[in-house]
Design a protein around this motif. Structure first.
Motif, PDB file in Angstrom:
ATOM      1  N   ASP A   1      49.602  31.806  -0.183  1.00 28.13           N
ATOM      2  CA  ASP A   1      49.515  30.732  -1.176  1.00 28.13           C
ATOM      3  C   ASP A   1      50.316  29.528  -0.700  1.00 28.13           C
TER       4      ASP A   1
ATOM      5  N   ARG B   1      41.357  36.576  -6.892  1.00 28.72           N
ATOM      6  CA  ARG B   1      42.387  35.783  -7.567  1.00 28.72           C
ATOM      7  C   ARG B   1      41.955  34.335  -7.458  1.00 28.72           C
TER       8      ARG B   1
ATOM      9  N   ALA C   1      48.440  40.677   0.029  1.00 34.47           N
ATOM     10  CA  ALA C   1      48.853  39.511  -0.738  1.00 34.47           C
ATOM     11  C   ALA C   1      48.148  38.276  -0.211  1.00 34.47           C
TER      12      ALA C   1
ATOM     13  N   ASP D   1      44.763  49.155  -0.580  1.00 36.78           N
ATOM     14  CA  ASP D   1      45.680  48.140  -1.086  1.00 36.78           C
ATOM     15  C   ASP D   1      45.115  46.764  -0.804  1.00 36.78           C
TER      16      ASP D   1
ATOM     17  N   ARG E   1      42.616  37.149 -12.153  1.00 41.42           N
ATOM     18  CA  ARG E   1      43.685  37.963 -11.551  1.00 41.42           C
ATOM     19  C   ARG E   1      43.182  39.361 -11.214  1.00 41.42           C
ATOM     20  N   ASP E   2      43.381  39.752  -9.971  1.00 39.33           N
ATOM     21  CA  ASP E   2      43.088  41.121  -9.520  1.00 39.33           C
ATOM     22  C   ASP E   2      41.697  41.593  -9.921  1.00 39.33           C
TER      23      ASP E   2
END
Lengths: 598, 286, 313
Positions: free
Chosen positions: A310, A344, A307, A304, A324-325
């Motif tokens: 930010d 990202r 996150a 995983d 993105r990703d």
């Protein structure tokens, strides 16, 4: 960071086994080793298994049919072809070995001395090498025969000396290379004498290339012997493949098999030796291409992606670049090495965005993905890259070409290696303007000269006509920046643009980038490992760790309040600039008289 | 200065020019400084400043054409081969590139025992010493049986430090020892250097292009430009209030990792640049 | 540039002088009974002495050499001890045939080898494998074995080409072409693979260079980068290999000539050494050396012209 870096190597290389074992499973190596083993065994036991004396002639057996008393028939003098073939095998192998022994003895010794000490031996070696390369060896052997007569051993020994430069050059070059290695300097500062250094370090480095040459040199020796004997220059009392070929060739109309057997033996031996050499090189140098399944293995992200922290504070406008990703992987063996997994990135028009991370963080790979220029083997496996509303992943090379150079530009890290040494600076600047942007030659030249002046090159006309090696590193980097901004890109990707430069030059190049950005209104994505560079030039910054984006935000916010543990650790590692306390026991008087020396 | 461990006086290094009647290349032009026992002297400069050459000259790996290098009162600028070998007990080196400084085909243990071979240290003793050294640089003791390729850059640099320490030297030349390392690794290796100095009292000649690193490591600092020493003195002073225009430029050119402070520094740099340009103009007019 | 060429030529001259000295004094070692053989086995000591005096063999070796070198400088390489033929004439006539073979093979090798190498590097896949296999075979199998196979198949079985013999170009161009076709093909087959392999390696190497990425980042299509920049930078190594191949082919030609009964240097070299005809052997060695030096200098000059680092500065 105290984990050993075995992860990377175990992903790319096969587990290390003994070279011999690896050779046996190598498809060519295994077969050629078996063939050679059979040939060697035959050669060794030949005198005992040969049914007849190979030189014994018999009138009744001239051109005898195979299968009778003579297994493979008789030749023009009525000698047993089978026996001759067997004995010739022994002599051919011995001849090849002699060549190899002489060549390696002379070449390795001279190469070691010349490479390590240079001087006289070096000069003689270079001279002898040039000499041997200015005459075909067969001419030399023919000339030598005028003196020594038809002696196989002498001929092979002379041939060995003649091709010893093959060893000499390889050994010389590897000794030179090792001498430049720091570990040899370190050995010297450890107090090791020359003899010990050669024994410990130099011989170790020379071993592999010398072994690699062996089979090739033996093959060359066997081939040369055959050729020499084919010309009829050999010793008539020794049966050799060359003699048998000669014999067979001139009696070709009588019986084709006379040629067939020696040709087969000779061809098989030399091909097997050469293949063995190739296989050995594959294994020793690790260039072996492992059998891969035709289909690329399946790739999946096995973990995983956490996150990203930010800091927010971005305006709501449409970003110029949105990654993105992103996942980037290199096929390695039967699997993949995934170098970017959570790429990202958001870059807005006109902003300077810093992408910071340590080696192996995937920052450069992310930048290359945007350019569509990942190194060989690298592939974008997942995610999206949207540039000005257009999805870039999945675009063809031709489609990417329309963006590259015109809308997305690139400034590399190492200025010198990024200019083609064979073309002038002017050519390299105008070529894309003519071919990709469609300018005329004259327009392109004018534009290039203006650009060179703009990036602060004192004499643009002169730089235009120069070759890269005539420029300093700082100048070369300016040329590369000029080339990148030539067509007013919207996004400039600068990959560690100042890492290879001196600090004072770095400051100037950063000034230049800042000025150009204000002038052209472009966005800059600057890949760096230097927090000072980020503080100097970046509006926003993104931090990457092991292929994952961990933190992003305005530069001031991230520097004020780094939230991700990794970012914090990085900040802590920056030298604080706290000076050392004075050395205990030294009075300040000891420091008098210092200061600027004018 | 009698209390100096090493004194470099008017050192000049010349390499023969390439080709027929070529001018010799002078890499170091009359440099003087000294190092006291247990002290760290920083040597700062950009590429071509001659900083690495000075280190090599002290080690006897670069030709000294003039001047002297005095170590413990003995002139070592042109020692005999024999003496040079003996000196390796006292003067050691850690190089920049942790990849080229260890022979890839020797185990870490082999590399570490290398300095002891010459001294004919008994095998058992040498092995004990290797364990001790590995412990000193915070590497596991089983590292001795492993190959360099199994280690990261930072770990290899630790091995290189251990090798330098093997003979208990009094001076270690550190030639850009952390430049090739990542930021976080760099911090730990620097810490290790300081810790070892505290424990053993070894002196360092710390060569680097990075003013911030040199400042953190050095008691005194020397600044080099094109083979000449332009500034020399107390570390704090040289690295925070330099007098020589070049050192000033160097200081202001290296960006600080703080956006606000860096903006200030950039403004200062541009002001200084303007000032120097004006001075040059005046000097030219005069 | 001019001084560069001058330097190369000076080195070449030095090499040829060394070659001549070494060969001459080496040949002296086996020169004890030459006069006897010329005079015939039955000749008495007096007859032998006459021969020795006529050929100047009674003088010290150093004098003989200086005498030879003096006339060699004027282009006169002396006369054959056995046939009395002028060596200069004999060697140059035959050398022209050998050089024709070698040059023809080098050109053919260059064209095919470079094309194959470039294709293998850019396309990879099966072509790449084929080139590598070809290279191994070319390297492994002695040239004369290939030549033999060609004779057996194309001359004897199929009768497309003459099996042996040589027709002069002035006599009949078409027959000349036929007569050298098989020898040239035989020589070429052995060297194509090696050259292709080298070109392939040099191109793959050039592909991985940083500047290729940078040029591509400016919107230049792959094709244009390959044909201008990659090929240009691979040209240097390719040229070096071709220069080396020339020497190897010259040697190969000696054997192939014997096989095809072509009146080149090979047969002359064989007959003269078996007789101990020193002036002829010397002539062959020196003339071969000169040709190789000239070719190498040419390669170096082209090399310098391709590589600006040598040309400028």
């Amino acid at each position: 960071m105290s984990t050993p870096t075995t992860t990377a190597s175990s992903a790319t290389g096969a587990p290390r086994r003994g070279v011999l074992r690896r050779l046996l499973v190598h498809p060519l190596g295994g077969v050629s080793m078996i063939v050679l083993a059979v040939i060697v065994v035959v050669g060794v036991i030949a005198p005992w298994i040969a049914p007849h004396d190979p030189t014994e002639t018999s009138l009744s057996m001239i051109f005898a049919e195979p299968g009778g008393e003579y297994l493979l028939g008789g030749d023009s003098a009525g000698r047993d072809i089978w026996s001759r073939l067997l004995i010739a095998t022994a002599f051919s192998l011995a001849g090849g070995l002699l060549v190899m022994a002489v060549a390696s003895l002379v070449g390795v010794t001279a190469g070691l001395i010349a490479g390590y000490y240079g001087g006289f031996v070096d000069a003689v070696g270079a001279w002898f090498t040039a000499l041997t390369m200015s005459l075909p060896s067969i001419i030399v052997l023919i000339a030598a025969r005028a003196v020594i007569g038809p002696s196989m051993w002498w001929t092979m020994a002379i041939f060995g000396i003649f091709i010893s430069p093959v060893y000499y050059r390889v050994v010389y070059n590897s000794v030179r290379a090792v001498r430049g290695e720091l570990y040899v300097d370190a050995a010297r500062t450890s107090g090791l004498g020359d003899g010990r250094i050669i024994g410990r370090h130099v011989l170790l480095a020379v071993r592999a290339p010398v072994i690699l040459l062996m089979s090739g040199v033996i093959a060359a020796g066997i081939g040369m012997q055959a050729g020499f004997d084919f010309l009829g220059l050999g010793d008539p009392t020794i049966p050799t493949w060359g003699q048998m070929l000669n014999e067979g060739f001139y009696n070709i109309t009588r019986s084709a098999t006379l040629v067939l057997w020696p040709a087969l033996a000779l061809g098989l031996t030399t091909v097997a030796l050469t293949l063995l050499g190739t296989a050995l090189r594959d294994e020793l140098e690790g260039t072996s291409e492992r059998r891969r399944s035709r289909k690329a293995p399946a790739w999946s992200l096995d973990e995983d992606v956490p996150a990203v922290v930010d800091h927010g504070g971005e305006d709501a406008s449409e970003p110029l670049l949105a990654v993105r990703d992103l996942a980037v992987a290199y096929q390695a063996g039967d699997g993949y090495a995934t170098v970017v997994k959570g790429g990202r990135l958001t870059v807005r028009r006109g902003e300077t965005h810093g992408l910071i991370g340590e080696s192996g963080s995937g920052k450069t790979q992310t930048a290359f993905s945007v350019l569509g220029l990942l190194p060989k083997g690298g592939k974008v496996m997942a995610g999206s890259i949207v540039f000005d509303g257009q999805e870039l992943t999945g675009l063809s090379d031709a489609q990417m070409n329309r963006l590259r150079g015109t809308r997305i530009a690139y400034v590399p890290q190492e200025p010198m290696s990024n200019l083609d040494p064979s073309f002038t600076v002017g050519h390299q600047l105008t070529e894309p303007l003519v071919k990709a942007a469609g300018l005329s030659r004259k327009e392109a030249k004018e534009r290039a000269l203006a650009l060179l002046a703009r990036v602060g090159i004192p004499d643009p006309e002169r730089a235009f006509g120069s070759y890269p090696h005539q420029l300093s590193g700082g100048m070369a980097q300016r040329v590369l920046i000029a080339g990148a901004v030539a067509s007013h890109p919207d996004l400039l990707i600068a990959d560690e643009p100042t890492t290879a430069l001196d600090v004072t030059v770095q400051a100037e190049v950063l000034d230049l980038l800042r000025d150009l950005q204000e002038e052209l209104g472009m966005a800059i994505l600057i890949v760096t490992h230097n927090f000072g560079v980020v503080a100097d030039i970046c509006d926003r910054v993104s931090v990457m760790q092991k292929g994952v984006m961990v933190e992003t935000g305005a530069t001031a916010d991230v520097f004020d309040d780094p939230r991700h543990p990794y970012t914090r650790a990085l900040f802590e590692a920056i030298p604080k600039g706290a000076p050392r306390a004075p050395l205990a026991g030294v009075t300040s008087a000891g420091l008098l008289g210092t200061g600027a020396l004018k | 200065m009698t209390d100096s461990l090493l004194t470099v006086d008017g050192l000049q290094v010349e390499y023969p020019g390439r080709g027929f009647r070529a001018q010799p290349f002078r890499a170091v032009k009359g440099v003087s400084f000294d190092i006291r026992p247990g002290e760290t002297v920083g040597l700062v400069g950009e590429s071509g400043s001659g900083k690495t050459t000075i280190g090599r000259a002290i080690l006897g790996l670069a030709p000294v054409s003039a001047g002297t290098v005095t170590f413990n009162g003995e002139d070592i600028s042109h020692p005999t081969k024999q003496r040079r070998r003996e000196l390796t007990r006292d003067i050691q080196v850690v190089y920049q590139d942790p990849y080229s400084s260890l022979n890839p085909s020797l185990t870490i243990g082999d590399s570490l025992t290398e300095p002891m071979i010459v001294r004919k240290t008994p095998k058992r003793e040498a092995q004990a010493r290797v364990r001790e050294l590995l412990d000193m640089v915070r590497l596991p003791s089983d590292a001795a049986d492993r190959m360099p390729r199994e280690f990261s850059g930072g770990q290899r640099q630790r091995v290189a430090i251990a090798r330098a320490l093997a003979l208990d030297p009094t001076l270690i030349i550190c030639d850009e020892p952390v430049s090739a390392l990542d930021l976080s690794t760099q911090a730990r290796v620097l810490e290790l250097f300081l810790e070892i100095q505290e424990r053993t009292g070894v002196a360092y000649l710390f060569i680097s292009h990075d003013l911030a690193v040199v400042r953190e490591m050095s008691h005194r600092v020397a600044v080099l430009l094109h083979g000449e020493l332009v500034e020399w003195g107390d570390g704090d002073t040289v690295t925070s209030q330099p007098e020589h225009p070049y050192t000033q430029r160097l200081l202001l050119a290296s960006p600080v990792p703080d956006p606000v402070a860096q903006e200030q520094r950039r403004a200062d740099r541009l002001r200084l640049k303007q000032l120097h340009a004006d001075q040059d103009l005046q000097a030219g007019a005069a | 540039m001019l001084s560069f060429v001058g330097k190369r030529l000076a080195t070449g001259v030095g090499l040829i002088v060394t070659l001549a000295v070494l060969t001459f004094f080496f040949l002296q070692l086996g020169n004890s009974d030459t006069a006897q053989r010329i005079a015939g086995q039955q000749a008495g000591p007096e007859a032998v002495a006459v021969v020795e005096e006529r050929l100047g063999l009674d003088r010290p070796a150093i004098v003989q050499f200086l005498d030879w070198a003096g006339s060699a400088l004027t282009g006169d390489l002396g006369r054959s001890w056995f046939s009395g033929q002028e060596v200069t004439e004999a060697v140059t006539t035959r050398m022209s045939v050998t050089v024709t073979l070698a040059v023809g093979s080098v050109l053919l090798t260059a064209v095919i080898g470079i094309t194959l190498g470039a294709l293998a590097a850019t396309r990879r896949g099966w072509l790449d494998r084929a080139v590598q296999i070809l290279a191994v075979i070319g390297q492994a199998i002695p040239g004369f074995l290939l030549a033999m196979a060609l004779v057996l198949v194309f001359a004897i079985e199929l009768d497309w080409f003459p099996a042996t013999g040589y027709t002069r170009f002035s006599e009949s161009p078409s027959e000349w072409l036929l007569s050298i076709a098989l020898p040239v093909i035989a020589l070429t087959l052995g060297s194509i693979g090696g050259v292709a392999q080298q070109v392939r390696g040099a191109m793959i190497d050039a592909f991985e260079r940083d500047y290729v990425r940078t040029l591509r980042s400016r919107g230049l299509p792959r094709r244009s980068v390959v044909y201008q920049h990659v090929l240009r930078n691979a040209a240097g190594p390719a040229l070096t290999v071709l220069g080396l191949q020339f020497v190897i082919l010259l040697g190969g030609a000696v054997i192939v000539e014997q096989l095809f009964s072509i009146p080149g240097l090979g047969p002359l070299a064989l007959s003269s050494t078996s007789q101990g005809d020193i002036p002829v052997v010397m002539g062959i060695v020196v003339v071969t050396g000169v040709i190789v030096v000239v070719v190498n200098t040419l390669v170096d000059v082209i090399q310098a012209w391709v590589n600006p680092k040598v040309r400028v500065s």
